[in-house]
Design a protein around this motif. Structure first.
Motif, PDB file in Angstrom:
ATOM      1  N   THR A 163      -3.099  -6.887  12.384  1.00  0.00           N
ATOM      2  CA  THR A 163      -4.108  -6.891  11.312  1.00  0.00           C
ATOM      3  C   THR A 163      -3.870  -5.745  10.334  1.00  0.00           C
ATOM      4  N   THR A 164      -2.694  -5.132  10.390  1.00  0.00           N
ATOM      5  CA  THR A 164      -2.452  -3.903   9.624  1.00  0.00           C
ATOM      6  C   THR A 164      -1.616  -4.102   8.372  1.00  0.00           C
ATOM      7  N   PHE A 165      -1.112  -5.313   8.131  1.00  0.00           N
ATOM      8  CA  PHE A 165      -0.164  -5.484   7.034  1.00  0.00           C
ATOM      9  C   PHE A 165      -0.842  -5.798   5.707  1.00  0.00           C
ATOM     10  N   ALA A 166      -0.230  -5.324   4.625  1.00  0.00           N
ATOM     11  CA  ALA A 166      -0.663  -5.642   3.271  1.00  0.00           C
ATOM     12  C   ALA A 166       0.138  -6.839   2.759  1.00  0.00           C
ATOM     13  N   VAL A 167      -0.415  -7.550   1.777  1.00  0.00           N
ATOM     14  CA  VAL A 167       0.249  -8.730   1.221  1.00  0.00           C
ATOM     15  C   VAL A 167       0.349  -8.571  -0.292  1.00  0.00           C
ATOM     16  N   PRO A 168       1.557  -8.611  -0.858  1.00  0.00           N
ATOM     17  CA  PRO A 168       1.704  -8.519  -2.313  1.00  0.00           C
ATOM     18  C   PRO A 168       1.331  -9.819  -2.996  1.00  0.00           C
ATOM     19  N   GLY A 169       1.336  -9.817  -4.315  1.00  0.00           N
ATOM     20  CA  GLY A 169       1.011 -11.016  -5.064  1.00  0.00           C
ATOM     21  C   GLY A 169       2.144 -12.016  -5.088  1.00  0.00           C
ATOM     22  N   LEU A 171      -5.296 -15.348  -7.920  1.00  0.00           N
ATOM     23  CA  LEU A 171      -6.741 -15.286  -8.122  1.00  0.00           C
ATOM     24  C   LEU A 171      -7.488 -16.020  -7.018  1.00  0.00           C
ATOM     25  N   LYS A 172      -7.079 -17.252  -6.722  1.00  0.00           N
ATOM     26  CA  LYS A 172      -7.794 -18.058  -5.736  1.00  0.00           C
ATOM     27  C   LYS A 172      -7.521 -17.592  -4.300  1.00  0.00           C
ATOM     28  N   THR A 173      -6.290 -17.103  -4.067  1.00  0.00           N
ATOM     29  CA  THR A 173      -5.910 -16.697  -2.715  1.00  0.00           C
ATOM     30  C   THR A 173      -6.393 -15.287  -2.382  1.00  0.00           C
ATOM     31  N   GLY A 174      -6.694 -14.506  -3.413  1.00  0.00           N
ATOM     32  CA  GLY A 174      -7.149 -13.138  -3.179  1.00  0.00           C
ATOM     33  C   GLY A 174      -6.003 -12.167  -2.979  1.00  0.00           C
ATOM     34  N   LEU A 175      -4.942 -12.341  -3.769  1.00  0.00           N
ATOM     35  CA  LEU A 175      -3.769 -11.481  -3.679  1.00  0.00           C
ATOM     36  C   LEU A 175      -3.602 -10.673  -4.966  1.00  0.00           C
ATOM     37  N   PRO A 176      -3.005  -9.487  -4.858  1.00  0.00           N
ATOM     38  CA  PRO A 176      -2.578  -8.790  -3.642  1.00  0.00           C
ATOM     39  C   PRO A 176      -3.765  -8.491  -2.719  1.00  0.00           C
ATOM     40  N   SER A 177      -3.457  -8.344  -1.426  1.00  0.00           N
ATOM     41  CA  SER A 177      -4.496  -8.096  -0.432  1.00  0.00           C
ATOM     42  C   SER A 177      -4.121  -6.876   0.403  1.00  0.00           C
ATOM     43  N   ALA A 178      -5.018  -5.888   0.444  1.00  0.00           N
ATOM     44  CA  ALA A 178      -4.737  -4.631   1.124  1.00  0.00           C
ATOM     45  C   ALA A 178      -4.732  -4.799   2.638  1.00  0.00           C
ATOM     46  N   ALA A 179      -4.095  -3.875   3.322  1.00  0.00           N
ATOM     47  CA  ALA A 179      -4.084  -3.858   4.783  1.00  0.00           C
ATOM     48  C   ALA A 179      -5.510  -3.860   5.308  1.00  0.00           C
ATOM     49  N   GLY A 180      -5.727  -4.624   6.363  1.00  0.00           N
ATOM     50  CA  GLY A 180      -7.058  -4.754   6.941  1.00  0.00           C
ATOM     51  C   GLY A 180      -7.749  -6.038   6.560  1.00  0.00           C
ATOM     52  N   ASN A 181      -7.264  -6.702   5.485  1.00  0.00           N
ATOM     53  CA  ASN A 181      -7.850  -7.971   5.050  1.00  0.00           C
ATOM     54  C   ASN A 181      -7.034  -9.178   5.511  1.00  0.00           C
TER      55      ASN A 181
END
Length: 315
Positions: free
Chosen positions: A245-251, A267-277
């Motif tokens: 659950t620690t990884f970040a996801v770029p756009g 926009l719809k997927t919620g990216l980029p998404s910080a670690a923890g999300n």
């Protein structure tokens, strides 16, 4: 610190490799990757790269080689606002263990990881529509059938895994290794180059054990026939549960002509998404590792004998 035994080292290597299939998708499809049917205790190792030069060169003293295979029937991955249930996966590789050093993985032809495709819930309509932006509205009007709406996600390697920790493989709550990946989103209207993450900016998974797997050991002859005094040894780790659950996801990038749909996907997927999300889960993995029981007794022929025995089990 007490030295790690040969048996425990093999078990930890298998546990580690099971984790690389946390996301059940891969760069090759089951149709494109060569698969060989094997008999007996060799059965899980259908794609082991036993004829790779790095495997054949192992002498049994400076380098020891093994085959590893990890299978999972299901799992899930959550990226930003989107969660996907994943299907069956299969990861296979050769392992070159260097005396006094860390192991090197050798990928088979077609890639180490193959899996069922995972569908994005709602498809393209759910990802971008409705919209009052003209270019998006035009695309929404074109989505008239399931083929144009369907989006599949495939996780691909985006670099070599690093940071392997043997001790973490036998415990829980500690990252075992870091795995850089990217996710290929496929849909006729998104084009062929739509990715979340890239080789330059990958998603980096750092999986850890939630619970320890059950350990089993079998001996067998070179052709796969069970034999308690056989020359081969197979270790199994089953029922393991892993997560990160620690990884970040770029756009996303490369979606649509010249990337014009990147922002809509993000926009719809919620990216980029910080670690923890974000999160990834693998349910009930079965992992197997096989190699010569006493490689030190066959120096300098460890790699060549492993290849010979593997081929003798082909059905």
């Amino acid at each position: 610190m007490r030295p790690v035994s040969t048996r425990l080292r093999a078990g930890l290597l298998a546990t580690c490799t099971a984790l690389t299939v946390l996301v059940t998708a891969g760069p090759a499809s089951a149709d494109s990757a060569p698969v060989t049917q094997l008999g007996g205790n060799w059965a899980p190792f259908t794609r082991c790269p036993v004829d790779d030069p790095a495997m054949l060169a192992a002498d049994g003293r400076a380098e020891i080689v093994q085959c590893i295979a990890s299978h999972a029937a299901s799992g899930s991955i959550k990226l930003g606002n989107t969660e996907v249930v994943t299907g069956a996966s299969d990861l296979q590789a050769g392992v070159v263990q260097h005396t006094g050093g860390t192991p090197t993985l050798v990928a088979p032809a077609g890639g180490a990881l193959i899996a069922d495709s995972a569908d994005i819930p709602g498809g393209l309509l759910g990802l971008m529509c409705p919209s009052d932006i003209p270019v998006i509205s035009d695309i929404c009007r074109q989505i008239t059938n399931g083929t144009l709406n369907r989006i599949t996600a495939t996780v691909e390697s985006a670099g070599t895994p690093t940071g392997f920790d043997l001790t973490a493989g036998a415990t829980s709550g500690r990252p075992i290794l870091s795995i850089p990946v990217r996710i290929h989103l496929q849909n006729p209207l998104l084009g062929g180059s739509c990715y979340i993450g890239s080789a330059a900016h990958p998603i980096v998974l750092r999986p850890q054990n939630v619970s320890a797997p059950a350990l089993g050991i079998k001996r067998f002859d070179g052709n796969g026939t069970p034999n308690t005094a056989g020359v081969m040894n197979r270790l199994s780790l089953t029922g393991a549960s892993q997560t990160d659950t620690t990884f970040a996801v770029p756009g996303a990038s490369g979606c649509g002509l010249a990337g014009m749909l990147d922002w809509a996907v993000n926009l719809k997927t919620g990216l980029p998404s910080a670690a923890g999300n974000n999160s990834v889960v693998l349910d009930g993995a079965s992992t197997y590792l096989a190699g010569l029981n006493a490689p030190g007794t066959v120096v300098p022929n460890n790699g060549r004998l492993l290849s010979q025995y593997w081929h003798s089990a082909v059905q």
